[in-house]
Design a protein around this motif. Structure first.
Motif, PDB file in Angstrom:
ATOM      1  N   GLU A   1       0.820  -1.224   0.000  1.00 41.98           N
ATOM      2  CA  GLU A   1       0.000   0.000   0.000  1.00 41.98           C
ATOM      3  C   GLU A   1       0.848   1.266   0.000  1.00 41.98           C
ATOM      4  O   GLU A   1       0.385   2.319  -0.419  1.00 41.98           O
ATOM      5  CB  GLU A   1      -0.951   0.003   1.205  1.00 41.98           C
ATOM      6  N   LYS A   2       2.084   1.178   0.448  1.00 42.75           N
ATOM      7  CA  LYS A   2       2.967   2.339   0.496  1.00 42.75           C
ATOM      8  C   LYS A   2       3.637   2.620  -0.850  1.00 42.75           C
ATOM      9  O   LYS A   2       4.255   3.662  -1.026  1.00 42.75           O
ATOM     10  CB  LYS A   2       4.039   2.141   1.567  1.00 42.75           C
ATOM     11  N   LEU A   3       3.527   1.680  -1.793  1.00 50.29           N
ATOM     12  CA  LEU A   3       4.107   1.882  -3.122  1.00 50.29           C
ATOM     13  C   LEU A   3       3.268   2.874  -3.914  1.00 50.29           C
ATOM     14  O   LEU A   3       2.085   3.053  -3.649  1.00 50.29           O
ATOM     15  CB  LEU A   3       4.168   0.549  -3.875  1.00 50.29           C
ATOM     16  N   THR A   4       3.881   3.472  -4.913  1.00 49.96           N
ATOM     17  CA  THR A   4       3.117   4.374  -5.783  1.00 49.96           C
ATOM     18  C   THR A   4       2.125   3.549  -6.598  1.00 49.96           C
ATOM     19  O   THR A   4       2.322   2.343  -6.808  1.00 49.96           O
ATOM     20  CB  THR A   4       4.049   5.139  -6.742  1.00 49.96           C
ATOM     21  N   ALA A   5       1.093   4.193  -7.079  1.00 47.77           N
ATOM     22  CA  ALA A   5       0.063   3.503  -7.864  1.00 47.77           C
ATOM     23  C   ALA A   5       0.671   2.851  -9.107  1.00 47.77           C
ATOM     24  O   ALA A   5       0.334   1.717  -9.452  1.00 47.77           O
ATOM     25  CB  ALA A   5      -1.040   4.476  -8.248  1.00 47.77           C
ATOM     26  N   ALA A   6       1.573   3.558  -9.768  1.00 47.09           N
ATOM     27  CA  ALA A   6       2.191   3.016 -10.987  1.00 47.09           C
ATOM     28  C   ALA A   6       3.014   1.769 -10.675  1.00 47.09           C
ATOM     29  O   ALA A   6       2.977   0.786 -11.426  1.00 47.09           O
ATOM     30  CB  ALA A   6       3.073   4.079 -11.636  1.00 47.09           C
ATOM     31  N   THR A   7       3.745   1.793  -9.573  1.00 50.21           N
ATOM     32  CA  THR A   7       4.553   0.637  -9.189  1.00 50.21           C
ATOM     33  C   THR A   7       3.660  -0.537  -8.820  1.00 50.21           C
ATOM     34  O   THR A   7       3.935  -1.679  -9.200  1.00 50.21           O
ATOM     35  CB  THR A   7       5.492   0.997  -8.017  1.00 50.21           C
ATOM     36  N   LYS A   8       2.564  -0.266  -8.103  1.00 54.10           N
ATOM     37  CA  LYS A   8       1.633  -1.348  -7.744  1.00 54.10           C
ATOM     38  C   LYS A   8       1.076  -2.014  -8.989  1.00 54.10           C
ATOM     39  O   LYS A   8       0.998  -3.242  -9.061  1.00 54.10           O
ATOM     40  CB  LYS A   8       0.472  -0.806  -6.907  1.00 54.10           C
ATOM     41  N   ILE A   9       0.696  -1.204  -9.972  1.00 55.60           N
ATOM     42  CA  ILE A   9       0.141  -1.758 -11.209  1.00 55.60           C
ATOM     43  C   ILE A   9       1.195  -2.600 -11.930  1.00 55.60           C
ATOM     44  O   ILE A   9       0.916  -3.700 -12.386  1.00 55.60           O
ATOM     45  CB  ILE A   9      -0.387  -0.627 -12.113  1.00 55.60           C
ATOM     46  N   LYS A  10       2.405  -2.079 -11.990  1.00 60.04           N
ATOM     47  CA  LYS A  10       3.486  -2.779 -12.684  1.00 60.04           C
ATOM     48  C   LYS A  10       3.822  -4.101 -12.004  1.00 60.04           C
ATOM     49  O   LYS A  10       4.102  -5.099 -12.665  1.00 60.04           O
ATOM     50  CB  LYS A  10       4.718  -1.886 -12.733  1.00 60.04           C
ATOM     51  N   LEU A  11       3.794  -4.118 -10.680  1.00 57.47           N
ATOM     52  CA  LEU A  11       4.186  -5.312  -9.929  1.00 57.47           C
ATOM     53  C   LEU A  11       3.026  -6.265  -9.647  1.00 57.47           C
ATOM     54  O   LEU A  11       3.230  -7.318  -9.053  1.00 57.47           O
ATOM     55  CB  LEU A  11       4.829  -4.902  -8.595  1.00 57.47           C
ATOM     56  N   GLN A  12       1.813  -5.907 -10.053  1.00 54.91           N
ATOM     57  CA  GLN A  12       0.627  -6.705  -9.716  1.00 54.91           C
ATOM     58  C   GLN A  12       0.770  -8.199 -10.038  1.00 54.91           C
ATOM     59  O   GLN A  12       0.490  -9.025  -9.178  1.00 54.91           O
ATOM     60  CB  GLN A  12      -0.616  -6.125 -10.406  1.00 54.91           C
ATOM     61  N   PRO A  13       1.218  -8.580 -11.240  1.00 53.88           N
ATOM     62  CA  PRO A  13       1.350 -10.019 -11.524  1.00 53.88           C
ATOM     63  C   PRO A  13       2.336 -10.716 -10.590  1.00 53.88           C
ATOM     64  O   PRO A  13       2.090 -11.830 -10.130  1.00 53.88           O
ATOM     65  CB  PRO A  13       1.829 -10.068 -12.975  1.00 53.88           C
ATOM     66  N   THR A  14       3.445 -10.054 -10.290  1.00 60.17           N
ATOM     67  CA  THR A  14       4.448 -10.627  -9.394  1.00 60.17           C
ATOM     68  C   THR A  14       3.897 -10.747  -7.983  1.00 60.17           C
ATOM     69  O   THR A  14       4.095 -11.766  -7.314  1.00 60.17           O
ATOM     70  CB  THR A  14       5.718  -9.751  -9.392  1.00 60.17           C
ATOM     71  N   LEU A  15       3.201  -9.716  -7.523  1.00 57.33           N
ATOM     72  CA  LEU A  15       2.614  -9.750  -6.178  1.00 57.33           C
ATOM     73  C   LEU A  15       1.530 -10.822  -6.079  1.00 57.33           C
ATOM     74  O   LEU A  15       1.431 -11.504  -5.052  1.00 57.33           O
ATOM     75  CB  LEU A  15       2.057  -8.377  -5.819  1.00 57.33           C
ATOM     76  N   ASP A  16       0.751 -10.997  -7.130  1.00 60.97           N
ATOM     77  CA  ASP A  16      -0.263 -12.048  -7.134  1.00 60.97           C
ATOM     78  C   ASP A  16       0.384 -13.425  -7.006  1.00 60.97           C
ATOM     79  O   ASP A  16      -0.103 -14.290  -6.280  1.00 60.97           O
ATOM     80  CB  ASP A  16      -1.105 -11.988  -8.403  1.00 60.97           C
ATOM     81  N   LYS A  17       1.490 -13.611  -7.703  1.00 65.07           N
ATOM     82  CA  LYS A  17       2.200 -14.886  -7.639  1.00 65.07           C
ATOM     83  C   LYS A  17       2.726 -15.127  -6.215  1.00 65.07           C
ATOM     84  O   LYS A  17       2.637 -16.239  -5.695  1.00 65.07           O
ATOM     85  CB  LYS A  17       3.355 -14.890  -8.634  1.00 65.07           C
ATOM     86  N   LEU A  18       3.261 -14.079  -5.592  1.00 67.78           N
ATOM     87  CA  LEU A  18       3.736 -14.206  -4.208  1.00 67.78           C
ATOM     88  C   LEU A  18       2.594 -14.572  -3.262  1.00 67.78           C
ATOM     89  O   LEU A  18       2.746 -15.431  -2.398  1.00 67.78           O
ATOM     90  CB  LEU A  18       4.370 -12.892  -3.738  1.00 67.78           C
ATOM     91  N   ARG A  19       1.463 -13.899  -3.417  1.00 69.68           N
ATOM     92  CA  ARG A  19       0.299 -14.179  -2.558  1.00 69.68           C
ATOM     93  C   ARG A  19      -0.151 -15.631  -2.706  1.00 69.68           C
ATOM     94  O   ARG A  19      -0.430 -16.302  -1.725  1.00 69.68           O
ATOM     95  CB  ARG A  19      -0.851 -13.241  -2.904  1.00 69.68           C
ATOM     96  N   MET A  20      -0.229 -16.096  -3.943  1.00 68.34           N
ATOM     97  CA  MET A  20      -0.667 -17.470  -4.186  1.00 68.34           C
ATOM     98  C   MET A  20       0.294 -18.477  -3.567  1.00 68.34           C
ATOM     99  O   MET A  20      -0.126 -19.451  -2.951  1.00 68.34           O
ATOM    100  CB  MET A  20      -0.814 -17.734  -5.689  1.00 68.34           C
ATOM    101  N   ARG A  21       1.564 -18.231  -3.710  1.00 67.88           N
ATOM    102  CA  ARG A  21       2.552 -19.146  -3.138  1.00 67.88           C
ATOM    103  C   ARG A  21       2.535 -19.105  -1.618  1.00 67.88           C
ATOM    104  O   ARG A  21       2.772 -20.112  -0.974  1.00 67.88           O
ATOM    105  CB  ARG A  21       3.936 -18.833  -3.671  1.00 67.88           C
TER     106      ARG A  21
END
Length: 102
Positions: free
Chosen positions: A67-87
């Protein structure tokens, strides 16, 4: 190469960390490294975050840092973050399923 080696070292030793150790301060830099221009640093950061989550760091703590990341960074990292959450959730789901079958 130095940052990559440090991140790989962290991933190797994260499972041996005492659960009482507060590692939340590492999350911000690790998340920023997911956006590094070096593919090796990005991969090593992912591995380190995965190791910390496997060692007991909660997904909610990761979310608080995201949540502390910028909106653009969150959007860019979304697929990677989703993969981390799933794992991170996969072991918990497997444990829950094992309890239900017992």
């Amino acid at each position: 190469a130095g940052r990559e080696k440090l991140l790989l070292w962290l991933s190797r030793y994260a499972p041996a960390l005492d659960p009482a150790v507060d590692v939340k301060a590492l999350l911000g830099p690790l998340l920023r490294n997911l956006d590094d221009r070096s593919a090796q640093v990005r991969a090593a950061s992912f591995t380190a975050l995965e190791a910390l989550l496997g060692a007991g760091l909660g997904v909610h703590e990761l979310e608080a840092q995201v949540e502390k990341l910028t909106a653009a960074t969150k959007i860019k990292l979304q697929p990677t973050l989703d993969k981390l959450r799933m794992r991170a959730l996969r072991p918990a789901a497997a444990a829950e399923q094992q309890l239900q079958t017992s």
